[in-house]
Design an enzyme around this catalytic site. Structure first.
Site, PDB file in Angstrom:
ATOM      1  N   TYR A   1       0.855  -1.196   0.000  1.00  0.00           N
ATOM      2  CA  TYR A   1       0.000   0.000   0.000  1.00  0.00           C
ATOM      3  C   TYR A   1       0.886   1.239   0.000  1.00  0.00           C
ATOM      4  O   TYR A   1       1.465   1.606   1.023  1.00  0.00           O
ATOM      5  CB  TYR A   1      -0.899  -0.037   1.232  1.00  0.00           C
TER       6      TYR A   1
ATOM      7  N   LYS B   1      -0.824  -1.264  -4.547  1.00  0.00           N
ATOM      8  CA  LYS B   1      -1.850  -0.209  -4.599  1.00  0.00           C
ATOM      9  C   LYS B   1      -1.110   1.121  -4.678  1.00  0.00           C
ATOM     10  O   LYS B   1      -0.515   1.577  -3.699  1.00  0.00           O
ATOM     11  CB  LYS B   1      -2.721  -0.282  -3.347  1.00  0.00           C
TER      12      LYS B   1
END
Length: 297
Positions: free
Chosen positions: A131, A159
Protein backbone atom coordinates in the site's frame (compact mmCIF):
# COMPACT_ATOMS: atom_id res chain seq x y z
CA UNK A 1 -7.73 -11.33 -6.24
CA UNK A 2 -5.91 -8.24 -7.48
CA UNK A 3 -7.92 -7.40 -10.60
CA UNK A 4 -11.16 -5.54 -11.31
CA UNK A 5 -13.03 -3.35 -8.84
CA UNK A 6 -11.82 -3.60 -5.25
CA UNK A 7 -14.45 -1.77 -3.21
CA UNK A 8 -13.32 -0.12 0.03
CA UNK A 9 -16.22 0.29 2.46
CA UNK A 10 -16.74 2.66 5.34
CA UNK A 11 -16.61 1.21 8.86
CA UNK A 12 -19.51 3.05 10.57
CA UNK A 13 -18.81 3.73 14.23
CA UNK A 14 -19.30 6.07 17.16
CA UNK A 15 -17.13 6.65 20.21
CA UNK A 16 -18.58 3.57 21.89
CA UNK A 17 -18.49 0.84 19.27
CA UNK A 18 -18.58 -0.20 15.64
CA UNK A 19 -22.06 -0.16 14.16
CA UNK A 20 -22.07 -3.80 13.10
CA UNK A 21 -25.52 -3.73 11.52
CA UNK A 22 -24.62 -0.75 9.33
CA UNK A 23 -21.32 -2.32 8.32
CA UNK A 24 -23.04 -5.56 7.34
CA UNK A 25 -25.57 -3.63 5.24
CA UNK A 26 -22.72 -2.03 3.30
CA UNK A 27 -20.89 -5.34 2.80
CA UNK A 28 -24.09 -6.99 1.58
CA UNK A 29 -24.57 -4.10 -0.85
CA UNK A 30 -21.13 -4.80 -2.32
CA UNK A 31 -21.68 -8.55 -2.45
CA UNK A 32 -25.04 -8.11 -4.20
CA UNK A 33 -23.37 -5.93 -6.84
CA UNK A 34 -20.72 -8.61 -7.38
CA UNK A 35 -17.65 -6.44 -6.96
CA UNK A 36 -14.42 -8.31 -7.65
CA UNK A 37 -13.08 -7.88 -4.13
CA UNK A 38 -13.79 -5.99 -0.90
CA UNK A 39 -11.07 -3.96 0.83
CA UNK A 40 -12.22 -3.78 4.44
CA UNK A 41 -10.15 -1.82 6.96
CA UNK A 42 -8.53 0.41 4.40
CA UNK A 43 -8.14 4.13 4.98
CA UNK A 44 -11.86 4.52 4.24
CA UNK A 45 -12.45 1.81 6.84
CA UNK A 46 -10.60 3.87 9.49
CA UNK A 47 -8.40 0.92 10.47
CA UNK A 48 -5.89 3.04 12.37
CA UNK A 49 -8.62 4.22 14.76
CA UNK A 50 -9.68 0.73 15.86
CA UNK A 51 -8.51 -1.63 18.57
CA UNK A 52 -7.26 -5.11 17.81
CA UNK A 53 -10.56 -6.67 18.81
CA UNK A 54 -12.52 -4.19 16.70
CA UNK A 55 -10.37 -4.90 13.67
CA UNK A 56 -10.76 -8.62 14.15
CA UNK A 57 -14.52 -8.26 14.39
CA UNK A 58 -14.69 -6.14 11.23
CA UNK A 59 -12.66 -8.75 9.34
CA UNK A 60 -14.97 -11.51 10.54
CA UNK A 61 -18.11 -9.60 9.58
CA UNK A 62 -16.72 -8.77 6.15
CA UNK A 63 -15.84 -12.38 5.36
CA UNK A 64 -19.09 -13.77 6.79
CA UNK A 65 -21.28 -11.41 4.76
CA UNK A 66 -19.33 -11.12 1.50
CA UNK A 67 -21.16 -14.09 -0.05
CA UNK A 68 -17.97 -15.50 -1.51
CA UNK A 69 -16.48 -12.21 -2.73
CA UNK A 70 -12.76 -12.18 -1.77
CA UNK A 71 -12.01 -9.91 1.19
CA UNK A 72 -8.74 -8.06 1.78
CA UNK A 73 -8.12 -6.26 5.07
CA UNK A 74 -5.65 -3.62 6.15
CA UNK A 75 -3.09 -4.69 8.79
CA UNK A 76 -0.99 -1.53 9.13
CA UNK A 77 0.19 -0.43 12.57
CA UNK A 78 2.97 1.58 14.19
CA UNK A 79 4.89 -1.49 15.38
CA UNK A 80 5.83 -4.62 13.46
CA UNK A 81 4.74 -6.66 16.46
CA UNK A 82 1.20 -5.34 16.11
CA UNK A 83 1.16 -5.80 12.33
CA UNK A 84 1.94 -9.48 12.89
CA UNK A 85 -0.94 -9.72 15.37
CA UNK A 86 -3.34 -8.13 12.89
CA UNK A 87 -2.08 -10.42 10.12
CA UNK A 88 -2.71 -13.45 12.32
CA UNK A 89 -6.22 -12.27 13.19
CA UNK A 90 -7.02 -11.54 9.56
CA UNK A 91 -5.92 -14.96 8.39
CA UNK A 92 -7.88 -16.67 11.14
CA UNK A 93 -10.94 -14.70 9.99
CA UNK A 94 -10.63 -16.23 6.53
CA UNK A 95 -9.53 -13.23 4.47
CA UNK A 96 -8.19 -13.75 0.96
CA UNK A 97 -5.43 -11.11 1.20
CA UNK A 98 -3.98 -8.40 3.42
CA UNK A 99 -3.07 -4.79 2.69
CA UNK A 100 -0.03 -3.22 4.33
CA UNK A 101 1.05 0.41 4.44
CA UNK A 102 4.24 1.51 6.23
CA UNK A 103 2.50 3.41 9.02
CA UNK A 104 4.78 5.31 11.40
CA UNK A 105 5.20 8.25 13.76
CA UNK A 106 8.94 8.54 13.29
CA UNK A 107 10.03 8.91 9.63
CA UNK A 108 11.05 5.53 8.26
CA UNK A 109 14.06 4.65 6.14
CA UNK A 110 13.89 2.36 3.14
CA UNK A 111 15.78 -0.30 5.08
CA UNK A 112 13.18 -0.18 7.85
CA UNK A 113 10.28 -0.41 5.41
CA UNK A 114 11.83 -3.36 3.61
CA UNK A 115 12.36 -5.09 6.96
CA UNK A 116 8.69 -4.57 7.80
CA UNK A 117 7.47 -6.20 4.61
CA UNK A 118 10.05 -8.97 4.79
CA UNK A 119 9.05 -9.89 8.34
CA UNK A 120 5.33 -9.80 7.62
CA UNK A 121 5.61 -11.74 4.34
CA UNK A 122 7.28 -14.60 6.18
CA UNK A 123 4.26 -14.89 8.48
CA UNK A 124 1.59 -15.01 5.78
CA UNK A 125 -0.27 -17.78 4.05
CA UNK A 126 -2.41 -15.33 2.01
CA UNK A 127 -1.24 -12.78 -0.57
CA UNK A 128 -0.08 -9.32 0.47
CA UNK A 129 -0.75 -6.01 -1.28
CA UNK A 130 1.81 -3.21 -0.92
CA UNK A 131 0.00 0.00 0.00
CA UNK A 132 1.79 3.09 -1.32
CA UNK A 133 -0.11 6.03 0.20
CA UNK A 134 2.35 8.90 0.77
CA UNK A 135 -0.40 11.45 1.49
CA UNK A 136 -1.28 9.55 4.66
CA UNK A 137 1.95 7.75 5.63
CA UNK A 138 4.38 10.50 4.51
CA UNK A 139 6.63 7.75 3.21
CA UNK A 140 7.62 7.84 -0.44
CA UNK A 141 8.48 4.50 -2.00
CA UNK A 142 11.32 4.59 -4.48
CA UNK A 143 10.94 2.45 -7.57
CA UNK A 144 13.91 0.40 -6.42
CA UNK A 145 12.26 -0.34 -3.07
CA UNK A 146 8.97 -1.36 -4.69
CA UNK A 147 10.89 -3.70 -6.94
CA UNK A 148 12.70 -5.28 -4.01
CA UNK A 149 9.59 -5.73 -1.88
CA UNK A 150 7.67 -7.18 -4.83
CA UNK A 151 10.16 -10.07 -4.97
CA UNK A 152 9.15 -11.22 -1.48
CA UNK A 153 7.01 -14.34 -1.12
CA UNK A 154 3.27 -13.68 -0.79
CA UNK A 155 3.36 -10.23 -2.47
CA UNK A 156 0.61 -10.27 -5.09
CA UNK A 157 -0.35 -6.65 -5.66
CA UNK A 158 0.60 -3.00 -5.40
CA UNK A 159 -1.85 -0.21 -4.60
CA UNK A 160 -0.29 2.91 -6.09
CA UNK A 161 -1.20 6.59 -5.63
CA UNK A 162 -2.70 8.68 -8.45
CA UNK A 163 -0.82 8.78 -11.74
CA UNK A 164 -0.44 11.78 -14.03
CA UNK A 165 -3.47 12.96 -15.98
CA UNK A 166 -1.21 13.02 -19.04
CA UNK A 167 -1.80 9.68 -20.80
CA UNK A 168 1.80 9.26 -21.94
CA UNK A 169 3.19 10.02 -18.49
CA UNK A 170 0.68 7.71 -16.81
CA UNK A 171 1.49 4.86 -19.20
CA UNK A 172 5.23 5.40 -18.67
CA UNK A 173 4.73 5.22 -14.89
CA UNK A 174 2.81 1.96 -15.02
CA UNK A 175 5.20 0.45 -17.58
CA UNK A 176 8.16 1.36 -15.38
CA UNK A 177 6.61 -0.40 -12.40
CA UNK A 178 5.82 -3.47 -14.49
CA UNK A 179 9.46 -3.70 -15.51
CA UNK A 180 10.48 -3.85 -11.84
CA UNK A 181 8.04 -6.38 -10.39
CA UNK A 182 7.39 -10.07 -11.12
CA UNK A 183 4.75 -10.75 -13.76
CA UNK A 184 2.30 -12.18 -11.22
CA UNK A 185 2.25 -8.96 -9.15
CA UNK A 186 -0.74 -6.84 -10.19
CA UNK A 187 -0.73 -3.05 -10.22
CA UNK A 188 -3.79 -1.18 -8.94
CA UNK A 189 -4.71 2.50 -8.91
CA UNK A 190 -6.14 4.42 -5.96
CA UNK A 191 -7.44 7.98 -5.77
CA UNK A 192 -10.82 7.75 -7.48
CA UNK A 193 -10.38 10.92 -9.52
CA UNK A 194 -7.28 9.29 -11.10
CA UNK A 195 -8.88 5.92 -11.75
CA UNK A 196 -9.57 6.60 -15.42
CA UNK A 197 -5.99 7.67 -16.04
CA UNK A 198 -4.64 4.65 -14.19
CA UNK A 199 -6.91 2.14 -15.91
CA UNK A 200 -6.19 3.57 -19.33
CA UNK A 201 -2.48 3.34 -18.50
CA UNK A 202 -2.84 -0.39 -17.92
CA UNK A 203 -3.55 -0.81 -14.20
CA UNK A 204 -5.16 -4.14 -13.33
CA UNK A 205 -7.25 -2.97 -10.39
CA UNK A 206 -9.21 0.03 -9.20
CA UNK A 207 -9.09 0.38 -5.40
CA UNK A 208 -12.15 2.56 -4.98
CA UNK A 209 -13.66 4.65 -2.18
CA UNK A 210 -16.78 5.44 -4.22
CA UNK A 211 -17.06 1.78 -5.15
CA UNK A 212 -17.31 0.97 -1.45
CA UNK A 213 -20.78 2.52 -1.38
CA UNK A 214 -21.80 2.86 -5.03
CA UNK A 215 -20.51 -0.32 -6.67
CA UNK A 216 -23.09 -0.27 -9.47
CA UNK A 217 -21.81 3.18 -10.48
CA UNK A 218 -18.18 2.05 -10.57
CA UNK A 219 -18.46 -1.41 -12.11
CA UNK A 220 -19.21 -0.08 -15.63
CA UNK A 221 -15.89 1.78 -15.55
CA UNK A 222 -14.05 -1.45 -14.77
CA UNK A 223 -16.03 -3.31 -17.42
CA UNK A 224 -14.98 -0.67 -19.96
CA UNK A 225 -11.35 -1.14 -18.90
CA UNK A 226 -11.61 -4.89 -19.29
CA UNK A 227 -12.83 -4.47 -22.88
CA UNK A 228 -10.25 -1.80 -23.69
CA UNK A 229 -12.82 0.97 -24.23
CA UNK A 230 -10.65 3.90 -23.18
CA UNK A 231 -13.12 6.54 -24.32
CA UNK A 232 -15.93 5.01 -22.25
CA UNK A 233 -13.70 4.94 -19.16
CA UNK A 234 -13.07 8.67 -19.53
CA UNK A 235 -16.73 9.45 -20.25
CA UNK A 236 -18.00 7.59 -17.21
CA UNK A 237 -15.35 9.08 -14.94
CA UNK A 238 -15.88 12.62 -16.22
CA UNK A 239 -19.59 12.29 -15.39
CA UNK A 240 -18.54 11.84 -11.75
CA UNK A 241 -16.33 14.94 -11.66
CA UNK A 242 -18.62 16.74 -9.15
CA UNK A 243 -18.02 13.85 -6.74
CA UNK A 244 -14.29 13.83 -7.41
CA UNK A 245 -14.22 17.57 -6.71
CA UNK A 246 -15.82 17.00 -3.30
CA UNK A 247 -13.26 14.25 -2.61
CA UNK A 248 -10.46 16.72 -3.37
CA UNK A 249 -11.98 19.40 -1.13
CA UNK A 250 -12.97 17.32 1.90
CA UNK A 251 -11.34 13.91 1.55
CA UNK A 252 -13.05 10.76 0.36
CA UNK A 253 -13.71 9.48 3.88
CA UNK A 254 -15.83 12.44 4.96
CA UNK A 255 -17.73 12.52 1.69
CA UNK A 256 -18.51 8.82 1.64
CA UNK A 257 -19.53 8.91 5.32
CA UNK A 258 -22.03 11.66 4.54
CA UNK A 259 -23.25 9.77 1.47
CA UNK A 260 -23.83 6.66 3.59
CA UNK A 261 -26.00 8.74 5.92
CA UNK A 262 -27.97 10.26 3.05
CA UNK A 263 -28.64 6.81 1.61
CA UNK A 264 -29.73 5.44 4.97
CA UNK A 265 -26.86 2.93 5.03
CA UNK A 266 -25.25 4.36 8.17
CA UNK A 267 -26.33 6.59 11.06
CA UNK A 268 -24.90 9.95 12.09
CA UNK A 269 -22.30 10.24 13.48
CA UNK A 270 -20.32 7.41 11.90
CA UNK A 271 -16.71 8.65 11.97
CA UNK A 272 -14.03 8.28 14.66
CA UNK A 273 -13.29 11.49 16.51
CA UNK A 274 -11.58 13.86 16.14
CA UNK A 275 -12.60 13.49 12.48
CA UNK A 276 -15.66 15.65 11.89
CA UNK A 277 -18.43 15.15 9.32
CA UNK A 278 -19.10 17.48 6.42
CA UNK A 279 -20.61 20.80 7.39
CA UNK A 280 -24.21 21.46 6.41
CA UNK A 281 -23.35 23.38 3.24
CA UNK A 282 -21.09 20.62 1.91
CA UNK A 283 -23.60 17.97 2.92
CA UNK A 284 -26.34 19.75 0.98
CA UNK A 285 -24.01 20.08 -2.00
CA UNK A 286 -23.35 16.35 -1.85
CA UNK A 287 -27.06 15.58 -1.61
CA UNK A 288 -27.73 17.70 -4.68
CA UNK A 289 -24.98 15.94 -6.62
CA UNK A 290 -26.26 12.50 -5.66
CA UNK A 291 -29.72 13.45 -6.88
CA UNK A 292 -28.45 15.00 -10.10
CA UNK A 293 -26.30 11.99 -10.93
CA UNK A 294 -29.00 9.59 -9.69
CA UNK A 295 -26.59 8.01 -7.23
CA UNK A 296 -29.36 7.16 -4.81
CA UNK A 297 -29.42 3.37 -4.85
Amino acid sequence: MFTGLSAFPLTPMNETAIDEAAFVRIIERLADAKVHSIGALGSTGSYMYLTREERKRVAQLAVENANGVPVMVGIGALRTRDVLHYAEDAQQSGVSAVLLAPVSYQPLTEREVFSLYETVARSLTVPLCIYDNPRVTHFNFSDRLIGEIAQLPQVGGIKIPPVSSDPAEARARVDKLRSLVPSHVKIGISGDFAAAAGLNAGCDTWYSVLGGLFPKTCLPIIHAAQTGDTAEIVRLSDRLEPVWDLFRQHGGLRVIAAAAELLGCAPSPNLPQPIQPLDEAARQQLDDILQQLELNA
